[in-house]
Motif scaffolding. Structure first.
Motif, mmCIF file in Angstrom:
data_model
loop_
_atom_site.group_PDB
_atom_site.id
_atom_site.type_symbol
_atom_site.label_atom_id
_atom_site.label_comp_id
_atom_site.label_asym_id
_atom_site.label_seq_id
_atom_site.Cartn_x
_atom_site.Cartn_y
_atom_site.Cartn_z
ATOM 1 N N MET A 188 51.507 21.152 24.930
ATOM 2 C CA MET A 188 50.624 20.812 26.043
ATOM 3 C C MET A 188 49.430 21.775 26.095
ATOM 4 O O MET A 188 48.519 21.543 26.298
ATOM 5 N N TYR A 221 46.934 20.875 23.463
ATOM 6 C CA TYR A 221 46.105 19.618 23.530
ATOM 7 C C TYR A 221 46.120 19.207 24.979
ATOM 8 O O TYR A 221 46.555 18.213 25.438
ATOM 9 N N THR A 256 47.044 15.525 26.701
ATOM 10 C CA THR A 256 48.332 15.442 27.156
ATOM 11 C C THR A 256 47.896 14.947 28.643
ATOM 12 O O THR A 256 48.672 14.069 29.342
ATOM 13 N N GLY A 287 53.294 16.287 35.166
ATOM 14 C CA GLY A 287 52.665 16.981 34.149
ATOM 15 C C GLY A 287 51.061 17.296 34.858
ATOM 16 O O GLY A 287 50.280 17.982 34.068
ATOM 17 N N CYS A 320 49.028 20.403 33.300
ATOM 18 C CA CYS A 320 47.613 20.112 32.630
ATOM 19 C C CYS A 320 46.592 20.689 33.101
ATOM 20 O O CYS A 320 45.490 21.277 32.470
#
Length: 127
Positions: free
Chosen positions: A1, A4, A8, A46, A50
């Motif tokens: 994660m 990228y 993600t 996420g 992120c």
């Protein structure tokens, strides 16, 4: 994660969009509701990770400032979402909120993909 965050984030938004859009349609039964809410919950977990990673990678020389901006963006997003949700409920229905949320998630995925397509490089961290 952390390597990228754009990809993600796009994957997370892409998972949130259909699960949110399909909830009014398939969420009437117990299995459908549980399955869609599980997908939505795992994907939504996420979002803050992120976002915070993206903020930190965008400003590697001032991690503290990026943390403040991250917190501010989360609070602003909650406020705007609550306002939009209240307006939609007043004017339409609770199911319409799911449609709005799904559309926003889909647009988010498209925006992140467009950002990635520009190939914007990450700044170099402090040494």
């Amino acid at each position: 994660m952390s390597r990228y965050p754009r990809a993600t984030f796009a994957a997370v938004a892409t998972a949130i969009a259909p699960s949110t859009l399909l909830l009014p349609v398939l969420g009437h039964g117990l299995f459908g509701a549980i399955a869609l809410l599980a997908v939505w919950g795992m994907a939504y977990g996420g979002v803050p990770v992120c976002s915070q990673t993206w903020f930190a990678k965008s400003a590697p020389r001032s991690i503290e400032a990026s943390s403040v901006l991250f917190t501010t963006s989360i609070q602003a997003t909650i406020a705007v979402g609550a306002l939009a949700g209240g307006v939609v409920v007043d004017r339409a229905s609770p199911a319409a909120i799911m449609s709005l949320g799904g559309v926003v998630a889909a647009l988010s995925a498209l925006i992140v993909c467009a950002h990635y397509a520009k190939r914007v490089p990450w700044p170099e961290p402090k040494r």
